[in-house]
Scaffold this motif. Structure first.
Motif, mmCIF file in Angstrom:
data_model
loop_
_atom_site.group_PDB
_atom_site.id
_atom_site.type_symbol
_atom_site.label_atom_id
_atom_site.label_comp_id
_atom_site.label_asym_id
_atom_site.label_seq_id
_atom_site.Cartn_x
_atom_site.Cartn_y
_atom_site.Cartn_z
ATOM 1 N N LYS A 172 -23.260 -33.185 -8.017
ATOM 2 C CA LYS A 172 -24.490 -33.863 -8.461
ATOM 3 C C LYS A 172 -25.530 -32.810 -8.826
ATOM 4 O O LYS A 172 -26.005 -32.058 -7.976
ATOM 5 C CB LYS A 172 -25.019 -34.768 -7.342
ATOM 6 C CG LYS A 172 -26.231 -35.611 -7.735
ATOM 7 C CD LYS A 172 -25.850 -36.736 -8.666
ATOM 8 C CE LYS A 172 -27.066 -37.582 -9.063
ATOM 9 N NZ LYS A 172 -27.694 -38.271 -7.927
ATOM 10 N N ILE A 173 -25.853 -32.745 -10.103
ATOM 11 C CA ILE A 173 -26.893 -31.840 -10.593
ATOM 12 C C ILE A 173 -27.940 -32.677 -11.318
ATOM 13 O O ILE A 173 -27.663 -33.245 -12.376
ATOM 14 C CB ILE A 173 -26.336 -30.772 -11.549
ATOM 15 C CG1 ILE A 173 -25.230 -29.947 -10.875
ATOM 16 C CG2 ILE A 173 -27.456 -29.874 -12.050
ATOM 17 C CD1 ILE A 173 -25.702 -29.064 -9.746
ATOM 18 N N GLY A 174 -29.128 -32.769 -10.752
ATOM 19 C CA GLY A 174 -30.145 -33.635 -11.324
ATOM 20 C C GLY A 174 -29.665 -35.071 -11.303
ATOM 21 O O GLY A 174 -29.262 -35.580 -10.253
ATOM 22 N N ASN A 175 -29.683 -35.720 -12.450
ATOM 23 C CA ASN A 175 -29.262 -37.115 -12.544
ATOM 24 C C ASN A 175 -27.817 -37.274 -12.994
ATOM 25 O O ASN A 175 -27.354 -38.394 -13.224
ATOM 26 C CB ASN A 175 -30.178 -37.870 -13.520
ATOM 27 C CG ASN A 175 -31.612 -37.935 -13.022
ATOM 28 O OD1 ASN A 175 -31.852 -38.115 -11.832
ATOM 29 N ND2 ASN A 175 -32.566 -37.775 -13.928
ATOM 30 N N GLU A 176 -27.106 -36.161 -13.108
ATOM 31 C CA GLU A 176 -25.718 -36.213 -13.583
ATOM 32 C C GLU A 176 -24.739 -35.863 -12.471
ATOM 33 O O GLU A 176 -25.060 -35.087 -11.576
ATOM 34 C CB GLU A 176 -25.508 -35.235 -14.738
ATOM 35 C CG GLU A 176 -26.182 -35.611 -16.032
ATOM 36 C CD GLU A 176 -25.755 -34.674 -17.153
ATOM 37 O OE1 GLU A 176 -24.737 -34.951 -17.810
ATOM 38 O OE2 GLU A 176 -26.445 -33.659 -17.347
ATOM 39 N N THR A 177 -23.555 -36.440 -12.561
ATOM 40 C CA THR A 177 -22.448 -36.044 -11.699
ATOM 41 C C THR A 177 -21.399 -35.401 -12.588
ATOM 42 O O THR A 177 -20.884 -36.033 -13.514
ATOM 43 C CB THR A 177 -21.848 -37.250 -10.950
ATOM 44 O OG1 THR A 177 -22.880 -37.867 -10.168
ATOM 45 C CG2 THR A 177 -20.735 -36.809 -10.017
ATOM 46 N N ILE A 178 -21.105 -34.139 -12.319
ATOM 47 C CA ILE A 178 -20.266 -33.354 -13.216
ATOM 48 C C ILE A 178 -19.104 -32.712 -12.460
ATOM 49 O O ILE A 178 -19.007 -32.801 -11.231
ATOM 50 C CB ILE A 178 -21.094 -32.277 -13.944
ATOM 51 C CG1 ILE A 178 -21.706 -31.299 -12.918
ATOM 52 C CG2 ILE A 178 -22.191 -32.910 -14.793
ATOM 53 C CD1 ILE A 178 -22.454 -30.135 -13.551
ATOM 54 N N SER A 179 -18.241 -32.053 -13.215
ATOM 55 C CA SER A 179 -17.060 -31.399 -12.653
ATOM 56 C C SER A 179 -17.189 -29.881 -12.805
ATOM 57 O O SER A 179 -18.061 -29.368 -13.520
ATOM 58 C CB SER A 179 -15.805 -31.873 -13.376
ATOM 59 O OG SER A 179 -15.827 -31.430 -14.729
ATOM 60 N N LEU A 180 -16.270 -29.164 -12.163
ATOM 61 C CA LEU A 180 -16.203 -27.717 -12.357
ATOM 62 C C LEU A 180 -15.893 -27.387 -13.811
ATOM 63 O O LEU A 180 -16.440 -26.431 -14.373
ATOM 64 C CB LEU A 180 -15.139 -27.114 -11.426
ATOM 65 C CG LEU A 180 -15.455 -27.183 -9.931
ATOM 66 C CD1 LEU A 180 -14.227 -26.806 -9.111
ATOM 67 C CD2 LEU A 180 -16.625 -26.276 -9.570
ATOM 68 N N ASP A 181 -15.027 -28.180 -14.438
ATOM 69 C CA ASP A 181 -14.747 -27.988 -15.869
ATOM 70 C C ASP A 181 -16.009 -28.128 -16.708
ATOM 71 O O ASP A 181 -16.217 -27.377 -17.669
ATOM 72 C CB ASP A 181 -13.716 -29.014 -16.353
ATOM 73 C CG ASP A 181 -12.283 -28.554 -16.133
ATOM 74 O OD1 ASP A 181 -12.064 -27.359 -15.836
ATOM 75 O OD2 ASP A 181 -11.369 -29.400 -16.253
ATOM 76 N N ASN A 182 -16.855 -29.101 -16.370
ATOM 77 C CA ASN A 182 -18.107 -29.282 -17.105
ATOM 78 C C ASN A 182 -18.980 -28.032 -17.023
ATOM 79 O O ASN A 182 -19.597 -27.627 -18.018
ATOM 80 C CB ASN A 182 -18.890 -30.473 -16.575
ATOM 81 C CG ASN A 182 -18.243 -31.815 -16.854
ATOM 82 O OD1 ASN A 182 -18.351 -32.741 -16.051
ATOM 83 N ND2 ASN A 182 -17.550 -31.947 -17.971
ATOM 84 N N ILE A 183 -19.038 -27.421 -15.846
ATOM 85 C CA ILE A 183 -19.849 -26.213 -15.673
ATOM 86 C C ILE A 183 -19.272 -25.063 -16.493
ATOM 87 O O ILE A 183 -19.994 -24.386 -17.244
ATOM 88 C CB ILE A 183 -19.949 -25.814 -14.192
ATOM 89 C CG1 ILE A 183 -20.735 -26.856 -13.403
ATOM 90 C CG2 ILE A 183 -20.614 -24.437 -14.051
ATOM 91 C CD1 ILE A 183 -20.803 -26.583 -11.906
ATOM 92 N N GLU A 184 -17.953 -24.841 -16.358
ATOM 93 C CA GLU A 184 -17.341 -23.698 -17.032
ATOM 94 C C GLU A 184 -17.300 -23.873 -18.553
ATOM 95 O O GLU A 184 -17.791 -23.018 -19.298
ATOM 96 C CB GLU A 184 -15.918 -23.477 -16.514
ATOM 97 C CG GLU A 184 -15.227 -22.294 -17.191
ATOM 98 C CD GLU A 184 -13.833 -22.024 -16.671
ATOM 99 O OE1 GLU A 184 -13.248 -21.005 -17.077
ATOM 100 O OE2 GLU A 184 -13.315 -22.832 -15.867
#
Length: 253
Positions: free
Chosen positions: A129-141
């Motif tokens: 959870k970053i801010g209002n989004e829920t993301i994956s490690l793939d999203n970060i990379e």
């Protein structure tokens, strides 16, 4: 007869001041000091992790992750602040993922335990959870670091909790030291014989140089140039290059 409303310059200034007074100030870059302390305590010089120790300090670790969650980077942050944030977030949430499934022998073992349609790897699981989004490690990379910053050195910094990964630094990445830290990671990775076996005539390189070959060849660069930037033993375009098998065993002390 209709009357006209005349908006004078002083009135415009007053309205603008009233509107801006209600704006929230831009979020300042975060302090990674708490994470730095945990890394110094639970990661050794070889980058091996004491996951049991992280478990004992789980409260402090979760507080750091919560701070990341509530303070996503903004466009006003300097580039190095943004990069340091996302690299630390990737590595810290990878540790969090391991702790959520600990004990285990490999991060890849987590894939079989994920019961989400079309999600078969731990890197695709949206649990961050970053801010209002829920993301994956793939999203970060792939969605942020590779896409936005175009710096292949991130591959020396992101750690997938496996033996063949780059070394997990026992300090946090910070904006003021980022370039030096990334170069140090490159040197450490290329000169580690368990990750790259480099000879003048033949070189067995990490799978990273195969998986991300497009990144290494961008901007007039090449795998050979990147290897020679950091490796003590230099290679040439005629050097026979092959790739080592990847060791997915957990990077545990």
């Amino acid at each position: 007869m209709k009357t006209k409303t005349i908006i004078t310059l002083p009135l415009i200034v007053l309205l603008f001041s009233a509107l801006t007074a209600f704006r929230e100030p831009a979020a300042a870059p975060v302090d990674h000091g708490a994470y730095d302390q945990l890394l110094r305590k639970h990661v050794d010089a070889k980058g091996l992790v004491d996951y049991k120790g992280f478990k004992k300090d789980e409260k402090a670790f979760n507080q750091y992750l919560d701070m990341l969650s509530k303070n996503p980077p903004t466009a006003s942050w300097p580039k190095n602040e943004q990069m340091a944030y996302w690299i630390n977030a990737y590595n810290a949430y990878t540790i969090r993922l391991i702790l959520d499934h600990y004990p285990l022998k490999s991060i890849k073992d987590i894939g079989s335990s994920i019961k989400i349609p079309f999600v078969t790897t731990p890197w695709a699981k949206k649990f961050i959870k970053i801010g209002n989004e829920t993301i994956s490690l793939d999203n970060i990379e792939h969605g942020t670091l590779r896409k936005k910053f175009d710096d292949p050195r991130i591959h020396f910094a992101l750690v997938c909790a496996s033996i063949s990964c780059p070394r997990l630094r026992n300090e946090a990445f910070t904006a003021d030291k980022l370039d030096k830290q990334l170069d140090d990671q490159g040197s450490d990775f290329l000169n580690n014989a368990s990750k790259n076996k480099i000879g003048k005539d033949a070189a067995q390189l990490s799978k990273y140089f195969d998986w991300y070959k497009g990144d290494w060849n961008d901007n007039g660069q090449s795998v050979v140039k990147w290897v020679n930037k950091y490796a003590n033993t230099k290679i040439s375009p005629s050097t026979k290059i092959s790739f080592l098998d990847y060791n997915w065993n957990l990077n545990e002390q």
